[in-house]
Structure formats: C-alpha cells, structure tokens
Design a protein around this motif. Structure first.
Motif, PDB file in Angstrom:
ATOM      1  N   UNK A 111       0.825  -1.216   0.000  1.00  0.00           N
ATOM      2  CA  UNK A 111       0.000   0.000   0.000  1.00  0.00           C
ATOM      3  C   UNK A 111       0.856   1.261   0.000  1.00  0.00           C
ATOM      4  N   UNK A 112       1.928   1.257   0.775  1.00  0.00           N
ATOM      5  CA  UNK A 112       2.821   2.416   0.824  1.00  0.00           C
ATOM      6  C   UNK A 112       3.523   2.620  -0.516  1.00  0.00           C
ATOM      7  N   UNK A 113       3.927   1.524  -1.133  1.00  0.00           N
ATOM      8  CA  UNK A 113       4.586   1.600  -2.439  1.00  0.00           C
ATOM      9  C   UNK A 113       3.620   2.140  -3.485  1.00  0.00           C
ATOM     10  N   UNK A 114       2.403   1.658  -3.447  1.00  0.00           N
ATOM     11  CA  UNK A 114       1.364   2.108  -4.377  1.00  0.00           C
ATOM     12  C   UNK A 114       1.115   3.616  -4.217  1.00  0.00           C
ATOM     13  N   UNK A 115       0.969   4.056  -2.995  1.00  0.00           N
ATOM     14  CA  UNK A 115       0.706   5.473  -2.706  1.00  0.00           C
ATOM     15  C   UNK A 115       1.889   6.350  -3.148  1.00  0.00           C
ATOM     16  N   UNK A 116       3.103   5.922  -2.828  1.00  0.00           N
ATOM     17  CA  UNK A 116       4.296   6.688  -3.192  1.00  0.00           C
ATOM     18  C   UNK A 116       4.457   6.788  -4.705  1.00  0.00           C
TER      19      UNK A 116
ATOM     20  N   UNK B  41      -2.150  12.064 -12.814  1.00  0.00           N
ATOM     21  CA  UNK B  41      -2.900  12.094 -11.566  1.00  0.00           C
ATOM     22  C   UNK B  41      -4.082  11.136 -11.621  1.00  0.00           C
ATOM     23  N   UNK B  42      -4.365  10.498 -10.495  1.00  0.00           N
ATOM     24  CA  UNK B  42      -5.525   9.621 -10.401  1.00  0.00           C
ATOM     25  C   UNK B  42      -5.350   8.251 -11.026  1.00  0.00           C
ATOM     26  N   UNK B  43      -4.133   7.897 -11.396  1.00  0.00           N
ATOM     27  CA  UNK B  43      -3.894   6.569 -11.966  1.00  0.00           C
ATOM     28  C   UNK B  43      -3.726   5.543 -10.839  1.00  0.00           C
ATOM     29  N   UNK B  44      -3.943   4.299 -11.182  1.00  0.00           N
ATOM     30  CA  UNK B  44      -3.691   3.192 -10.266  1.00  0.00           C
ATOM     31  C   UNK B  44      -2.357   2.575 -10.653  1.00  0.00           C
ATOM     32  N   UNK B  45      -1.534   2.294  -9.655  1.00  0.00           N
ATOM     33  CA  UNK B  45      -0.250   1.650  -9.950  1.00  0.00           C
ATOM     34  C   UNK B  45      -0.267   0.228  -9.411  1.00  0.00           C
ATOM     35  N   UNK B  46       0.486  -0.621 -10.083  1.00  0.00           N
ATOM     36  CA  UNK B  46       0.655  -2.003  -9.650  1.00  0.00           C
ATOM     37  C   UNK B  46       1.980  -2.517 -10.173  1.00  0.00           C
TER      38      UNK B  46
END
Length: 141
Positions: free
Chosen positions: A110-115, A127-132
């Motif tokens: 979760x922290x990696x995703x947010x960062x 902005x507003x993209x989802x990362x994985x």
C-alpha cells in the motif's frame, strides 16, 4: 575502523550508483555494495522518493503492439513502466523499481502504491492513476 566520507565523495558515489542502476539494474548494483539496505543508504539517503526521481527522465513512447499503451523506458526492451490509458493503470517494473521500494526501503504494498502514484502525479502529470507491480512489461514494444 570507521571510514568518513565527505559530502563531495558521497555525491560522487551516489551519481556512480545511479548510473550503475541504469546500466546493470538495481539487483546487481545492490550486490556490489552489500545488499539493498546499503544501497538505500549510500545511493539515496534512505529516501525512496529520491530513488523514484532517478526515473524522471524516461523516454515516453507509444506502444507498437497496443494502441492504448504508453511505454516509459531508457532503451528498447527495457520498460520501467507501461501506462494503459484504457484502464488508467500504470504497471511498474517489479524487478527494477517495485521490489527495491519494498525490500530496500521497507515499504509495504500500500505504501509503495501510494508513493508511486504521488511521484507519477508530480513528475509525469499522471494524476488519479492506479499503480501495480508487473514482472512482464520489460520487453513489450
């Protein structure tokens, strides 16, 4: 015995380590300095955003294989990220970026995703993209 490194030497070392990461990858570079933990300290002052900022100069190219994909890379067949405009998702190279954020800096998923989302918004205006994380984007064209 304790070795003292001057600020100038530290800066020079950081530049060399960042170049090594771009040339041979984060895993091989971390092996040279004794592991992920040492690389985070020596190369990035234990600051994960400093690591991500190393990727602020990626080439952005349209995928030849998929019209909805934008590739972020240094050279052909070495994608650091793939942006799927249709799903508004960015797949981040696990081996070269995501794994080091988790294992080197101790971030959880979760922290990696947010960062990574914060960094992509600031540096690439995504902005507003989802990362994985993704293990299979490196050689896409």
């Amino acid at each position: 015995m304790r070795i003292i490194i001057t600020e100038n030497q530290q800066s020079s070392l950081q530049l060399k380590l960042k170049k090594m990461i771009k040339d041979i990858g984060v895993k091989k570079t971390s092996n040279v300095v004794g592991g992920f933990e040492n690389l985070t300290k020596l190369g990035f002052n234990s600051n994960p955003m400093e690591f991500l900022n190393m990727f602020n100069d990626l080439d952005v190219v349209q995928s030849k294989e998929r019209p909805n994909w934008v590739l972020f890379r240094y050279k052909n067949e070495n994608n650091m990220m793939v942006y799927d405009r249709k799903s508004d998702e960015i797949h981040i190279n696990y081996r070269d970026i995501w794994e080091f954020l988790e294992d080197g800096f101790g971030l959880n998923y979760s922290e990696t995703k947010k960062l990574t989302q914060e960094w992509l918004g600031d540096k690439y205006n995504l902005n507003g993209v989802t990362t994985r994380s993704s293990r299979f984007i490196s050689s896409l064209d």
